[in-house]
Design an enzyme around this catalytic site. Structure first.
Site, short mmCIF file in Angstrom:
data_model
loop_
_atom_site.label_atom_id
_atom_site.label_comp_id
_atom_site.label_asym_id
_atom_site.label_seq_id
_atom_site.Cartn_x
_atom_site.Cartn_y
_atom_site.Cartn_z
N ASP A 278 -11.83 21.85 -39.38
CA ASP A 278 -11.40 23.34 -39.02
C ASP A 278 -11.66 24.32 -40.17
OD1 ASP A 278 -9.53 25.44 -37.96
OD2 ASP A 278 -8.18 25.02 -39.46
N ASP B 181 -10.17 27.79 -41.21
CA ASP B 181 -9.18 28.66 -42.06
C ASP B 181 -7.88 27.50 -42.14
OD1 ASP B 181 -10.67 30.95 -41.80
OD2 ASP B 181 -9.86 31.27 -39.68
N ASP C 76 -6.18 30.36 -45.71
CA ASP C 76 -6.28 31.18 -44.26
C ASP C 76 -5.98 32.70 -44.63
OD1 ASP C 76 -6.09 31.94 -41.68
OD2 ASP C 76 -4.02 31.02 -41.52
N GLN D 189 -11.74 31.88 -33.44
CA GLN D 189 -11.86 33.03 -33.67
C GLN D 189 -11.38 33.98 -32.95
OE1 GLN D 189 -12.13 33.68 -37.13
NE2 GLN D 189 -12.15 31.32 -37.51
N CYS E 39 -15.34 29.50 -31.30
CA CYS E 39 -14.76 30.06 -30.17
C CYS E 39 -14.28 31.17 -30.32
CB CYS E 39 -13.50 29.09 -29.73
SG CYS E 39 -12.80 29.93 -28.23
N CYS F 179 -10.93 29.54 -21.67
CA CYS F 179 -11.91 28.88 -22.18
C CYS F 179 -11.97 27.43 -22.22
CB CYS F 179 -12.69 29.59 -23.09
SG CYS F 179 -11.96 29.27 -24.62
#
Length: 182
Positions: A18, A20, A26, A62, A95, A103
Site C-alpha cells: 500500500d 499511504d 499518509d 486514490q 484506483c 469498481c
C-alpha cells in the site's frame, strides 16, 4: 502455515505495498510531491527485496481523484516522487474511484492485486500484500494473496485483531512473510 489444500506455503515471489501510511507518511489527498516522506525503514526494506530479486509493487486507492480533491496528474506526480525516493517499482496499480463507484479495483476488492499479479506473470497466491488498514488485508484475501498488516495510528483495533498477520514495521512484515515458508 499451510494453504487450504494442505500444501506448505513457499516464500512470496513478489510483494505489493500500500502507498499511504505504509511506504510513505499518509498525507490525505496529497497532490504535492514535495510533501512525500518515506516511512522509517521503507527504502532499506524495498532495497533488500530488490537485492534478492523479489519484484515490488504499489497498490493504492486514490479516491481523491473521484472526489475532485486532486487530479490524476497530481497523483501521478506524487507517485513519481515516491518512485524517486523509494523506487524503482516493478508495477503500480492506482484506483481513482470513490467508495460508491462499485469498481472492481478499489481495495478491499481484489482488482489491483489481481492486475499486479498478472502483470508480474504470477499467480495471486505467489504474491504478498503489506498494508496499514483492513482494506489492504481484504484485497489480499479476496485475491488469494497473503497479507501482513503494519498498523499505524489510524488502524482500527478490529482491523488488527482480524488481520492474518501483524508486524510492528515493514522489516518485521517482510520477515514474517519469509518465516512462513518451509
Amino acid at each position: 502455515m499451510h494453504t487450504s489444500a494442505g500444501r506448505p506455503r513457499t516464500a512470496p515471489r513478489a510483494v505489493l505495498f500500500d502507498r499511504d501510511g505504509t511506504i510513505v507518511v499518509d498525507v490525505p489527498y496529497n497532490g504535492d510531491p514535495s510533501l512525500v516522506q518515506p516511512m522509517p525503514g521503507a527504502r532499506e526494506v524495498l532495497d533488500g527485496l530488490r537485492s534478492r530479486g523479489i519484484p515490488v509493487g504499489v497498490v493504492t486507492n486514490q479516491s481523491g481523484i473521484a472526489r475532485g480533491y486532486v487530479t490524476r496528474e497530481q497523483v501521478d506526480a506524487v507517485n513519481a516522487r515516491v518512485e524517486e525516493l523509494l523506487g524503482p517499482f516493478d508495477v503500480w496499480e492506482v484506483c481513482p474511484h470513490g467508495s460508491d463507484d462499485g469498481c472492481p479495483c478499489r481495495k478491499p476488492a481484489p482488482g489491483m492485486v489481481l492486475s499486479a499479479s498478472a502483470r508480474l506473470d504470477l499467480e495471486p497466491s505467489e504474491v504478498a500484500v503489506i498494508g496499514d488498514i483492513g482494506a489492504d488485508m481484504g484485497a489480499a484475501a479476496a485475491a488469494g494473496a497473503r497479507a501482513v498488516l503494519v498498523p499505524t495510528d489510524i488502524t482500527l483495533g478490529e482491523e488488527i485483531r482480524s488481520a492474518p498477520a501483524v508486524a510492528a514495521d515493514l522489516a518485521g512484515a517482510v520477515a514474517a512473510l519469509w518465516a512462513e515458508g518451509p
